[in-house]
Write an enzyme that holds these catalytic residues in place. Structure first.
Site, short mmCIF file in Angstrom:
data_model
loop_
_atom_site.label_atom_id
_atom_site.label_comp_id
_atom_site.label_asym_id
_atom_site.label_seq_id
_atom_site.Cartn_x
_atom_site.Cartn_y
_atom_site.Cartn_z
N GLY A 260 0.81 -1.23 0.00
CA GLY A 260 0.00 0.00 0.00
C GLY A 260 0.84 1.27 0.00
O GLY A 260 0.33 2.36 0.22
N GLY A 262 2.95 1.92 -2.66
CA GLY A 262 3.33 2.19 -4.05
C GLY A 262 4.44 1.28 -4.57
O GLY A 262 4.90 1.45 -5.71
N GLU A 286 1.07 -14.04 -15.15
CA GLU A 286 0.53 -15.39 -15.08
C GLU A 286 -0.56 -15.46 -14.02
O GLU A 286 -0.31 -15.16 -12.85
CB GLU A 286 1.68 -16.34 -14.70
CG GLU A 286 1.39 -17.77 -15.02
CD GLU A 286 2.64 -18.61 -14.83
OE1 GLU A 286 3.74 -18.15 -15.15
OE2 GLU A 286 2.48 -19.73 -14.32
C1 LIG Z 1 1.03 -13.04 -11.00
C2 LIG Z 1 0.84 -12.97 -9.52
O1 LIG Z 1 1.80 -12.99 -8.79
S1 LIG Z 1 -0.73 -12.87 -8.86
C3 LIG Z 1 -0.49 -12.58 -7.14
C4 LIG Z 1 -0.16 -11.17 -6.80
N1 LIG Z 1 0.49 -11.11 -5.50
C5 LIG Z 1 -0.17 -11.30 -4.35
O2 LIG Z 1 -1.37 -11.49 -4.29
C6 LIG Z 1 0.68 -11.31 -3.09
C7 LIG Z 1 0.10 -10.42 -2.02
N2 LIG Z 1 -0.09 -9.05 -2.50
C8 LIG Z 1 0.95 -8.19 -2.71
O3 LIG Z 1 2.11 -8.56 -2.58
C9 LIG Z 1 0.63 -6.76 -3.07
O4 LIG Z 1 -0.66 -6.46 -2.65
C10 LIG Z 1 0.72 -6.46 -4.59
C11 LIG Z 1 2.08 -6.88 -5.16
C12 LIG Z 1 -0.37 -7.17 -5.38
C13 LIG Z 1 0.56 -4.93 -4.72
O5 LIG Z 1 1.62 -4.32 -4.05
P1 LIG Z 1 1.44 -2.98 -3.19
O6 LIG Z 1 2.78 -2.48 -2.88
O7 LIG Z 1 0.53 -3.22 -2.06
O8 LIG Z 1 0.73 -2.06 -4.26
P2 LIG Z 1 0.82 -0.48 -4.33
O9 LIG Z 1 1.11 0.12 -3.01
O10 LIG Z 1 1.71 -0.12 -5.43
O11 LIG Z 1 -0.64 -0.15 -4.72
C14 LIG Z 1 -1.61 -0.47 -3.78
C15 LIG Z 1 -2.40 0.74 -3.40
O12 LIG Z 1 -1.59 1.83 -3.15
C16 LIG Z 1 -1.95 2.86 -4.07
N3 LIG Z 1 -0.77 3.61 -4.40
C17 LIG Z 1 0.09 3.36 -5.37
N4 LIG Z 1 1.01 4.30 -5.36
C18 LIG Z 1 0.76 5.14 -4.34
C19 LIG Z 1 1.38 6.29 -3.80
N5 LIG Z 1 2.47 6.83 -4.32
N6 LIG Z 1 0.84 6.88 -2.74
C20 LIG Z 1 -0.27 6.39 -2.19
N7 LIG Z 1 -0.90 5.30 -2.66
C21 LIG Z 1 -0.39 4.70 -3.72
C22 LIG Z 1 -2.54 2.11 -5.20
O13 LIG Z 1 -3.30 2.90 -6.07
C23 LIG Z 1 -3.35 1.17 -4.44
O14 LIG Z 1 -4.39 1.84 -3.75
P3 LIG Z 1 -5.86 1.29 -3.49
O15 LIG Z 1 -5.76 -0.18 -3.16
O16 LIG Z 1 -6.32 2.10 -2.34
O17 LIG Z 1 -6.63 1.56 -4.72
#
Ligand SMILES: CC(=O)SCCNC(=O)CCNC(=O)[C@H](O)C(C)(C)COP(=O)(O)OP(=O)(O)OC[C@H]1O[C@@H](n2cnc3c(N)ncnc32)[C@H](O)[C@@H]1OP(=O)(O)O
Length: 468
Positions: A260, A262, A286
């Protein structure tokens, strides 16, 4: 005599029945109810259940068919996982063991299945915090920093790092088949198994796997530069006929303590950045989770927002939707952008066709006036697109059917398209009108869900544009 014998037989039977009646039947305990995994950064946190506790996707999958542990009274398993070396130390506490008909689960073997070689005794675990403090720094010393034009990069003099908790953050790209990198991956694997739905080990000997590590670099009190892993993505180089390569994201994970902020987005943008600079065909993922799909859609729509070559095509759909009542047939014919528009976006941004079509709906929505009546037309337009994607409505007469089915996942709905072999029109025990009405209702649900998704992504993209 026979009576006495009968009497003694009866009493033996009764005793047996009593024994059976009183024997404790072991109902077992779900693994997810008694196992907790804590992430720790220092030895002081080891043993504390106040440390950051992760929420695994499905711990039960590692424990037999029913996901249960048998043979323990008051069982608690706490595992502390080091964010320094990614070793794990388990503490298994119980009052007693007993065989209640299901045996006694071998906990060590089950924990080995998840944590593998990272599982060590407490004494050794505590040592790793100082001994392995340069583990990550050493592994990444041969890696390449990925330059990235992420919106998050705050240092304009360099386009490769930004800051989290006051430390610089970089994405490092490495080959998984390097010995030290493969070793690090084997230490990260338990997190993949626990936190990525359907996550499994990738073949670290295959030279076509890369790993993108997002790391935080900070100086420790002795002025040594110490790197910490915040997240990572494994990426495969697929051959694309006739002479190019597509990058496919196998697993992407940001450690729960850093989600969360970024970083997931930064990782994805780094993969795109490599795809663009090395002129790959496109980027795919994938079996992406719903959340990853949402994140990708936000990123890709953002990148397409100011891309001039696709604007005339968007304007054309928008003006068409503003025209008033639409005939469904016209909607269908204007459903997708031309192959040229899709191709120009792929060449520039390496956005894959399917992904582009998802962004297309958001781009059109963003250009509509939400107050204006044309939102009704937008719904008709999306509805026709959903129908084209899933089932040809005209095919009802041809016995093609959309059927809602239960699923093992936490999805609201799953639909399958069936081709009836029964030849009659009354396949579901109802008449054709009923079948059509059910189909119509199911399609409406899908359309409403698609529109909700579009609106959610559009809102996020609009808010990020304002911040940017
Ligand atoms: C092919 C596969 O691997 S499928 C499986 C995917 N992986 C998983 O499910 C494992 C568990 N999940 C995770 O590891 C993570 O949730 C991930 C990789 C999917 C996403 O990573 P995160 O670092 O949490 O994502 P990120 O922070 O970039 O974005 C998440 C939120 O932050 C927001 N965000 C992004 N950049 C910023 C920023 N600069 N400032 C504030 N918020 C931001 C996004 O818009 C999103 O907000 P929302 O959910 O409120 O709409």
């Amino acid at each position: 005599m026979p009576l006495k014998q009968k009497g003694s037989e009866d009493s033996a039977e009764a005793k047996k029945r009593r024994r059976v009646g009183f024997a404790e039947i072991d109902a077992g305990i779900k693994a997810s109810e008694c196992i907790k995994v804590f992430l720790v950064k220092s030895e002081d946190e080891v043993g504390s259940t106040n440390s950051f506790c992760i929420s695994p996707v499905d711990l039960n999958q590692f424990f037999g068919e029913d996901g249960k542990i048998y043979g323990y009274k008051n069982l608690k398993v706490n595992v502390w996982l080091s964010l320094v070396s990614f070793h794990a130390y388990p503490e298994i506490i119980y009052d007693s063991t007993y065989d209640g008909g299901k045996g006694i689960t071998d906990l060590n073997t089950a924990l080995q299945d998840i944590f593998g070689e990272t599982l060590i005794e407490k004494e050794h675990f505590l040592i790793t915090f100082s001994r392995d403090r340069k583990f990550i720094s050493n592994v990444i010393s041969d890696g390449v920093i990925v330059p990235c034009n992420s919106l998050l990069v705050d240092d304009q003099s360099s386009n490769s790092s930004y800051h989290v908790d006051g430390s610089s953050v970089e994405v490092i790209r490495m080959k998984l088949n390097m010995l030290t990198v493969g070793f690090l991956y084997s230490h990260l694997l338990p997190l993949v198994l626990l936190l990525v739905d359907g996550g499994c080990r990738v073949d670290v000997t295959d030279p076509r796997w890369d790993i993108f590590l997002v790391v935080k670099k900070a100086k420790d009190p002795s002025s040594d530069c110490i790197a910490t892993v915040l997240g990572f993505a494994t990426v495969y180089h697929f051959f694309h006929y006739p002479d190019s390569t597509r990058l496919r994201i196998g697993q992407i994970l940001v450690l729960p303590t850093y989600q969360g902020q970024g970083l997931g987005r930064h990782l994805l943008e780094s993969v795109y950045s490599v795809a663009v600079s090395e002129n790959m065909y496109d980027v795919t993922a994938e079996e992406p989770s719903d959340y990853l799909q949402y994140l990708r859609a936000c990123i890709d729509t953002n990148r397409l927002l100011d891309f001039e070559p696709i604007k005339p095509a968007i304007d054309s759909v928008v003006s068409h939707l503003k025209e008033g009542n639409l005939s469904k047939q016209i909607c269908k014919s204007r459903s997708n952008p031309s192959a040229k528009v899709i191709e120009v976006a792929r060449q520039k941004f390496k956005i894959n066709k399917k992904q582009f079509l998802g962004c297309w709906e958001v781009l059109v929505y963003l250009n509509l006036d939400p107050e204006n009546k044309c939102m009704e037309n937008f719904k008709v337009w999306v509805s026709e697109r959903v129908k084209c994607d899933i089932v040809d409505k005209d095919a009802v007469g041809n016995k093609k059917q959309l059927i809602e089915v239960p699923n093992d996942y936490d999805h609201d709905m799953t639909f399958v398209v069936c081709w009836s072999t029964n030849g009659g029109s009354d396949d579901n025990g109802g008449n054709l009108e009923e079948v059509q009405a059910t189909q119509e209702e199911q399609l409406n649900q899908l359309v409403n869900k698609r529109i909700d998704d579009i609106v959610k992504i559009a809102k996020k993209v609009a808010s990020q544009k304002v911040r940017g």
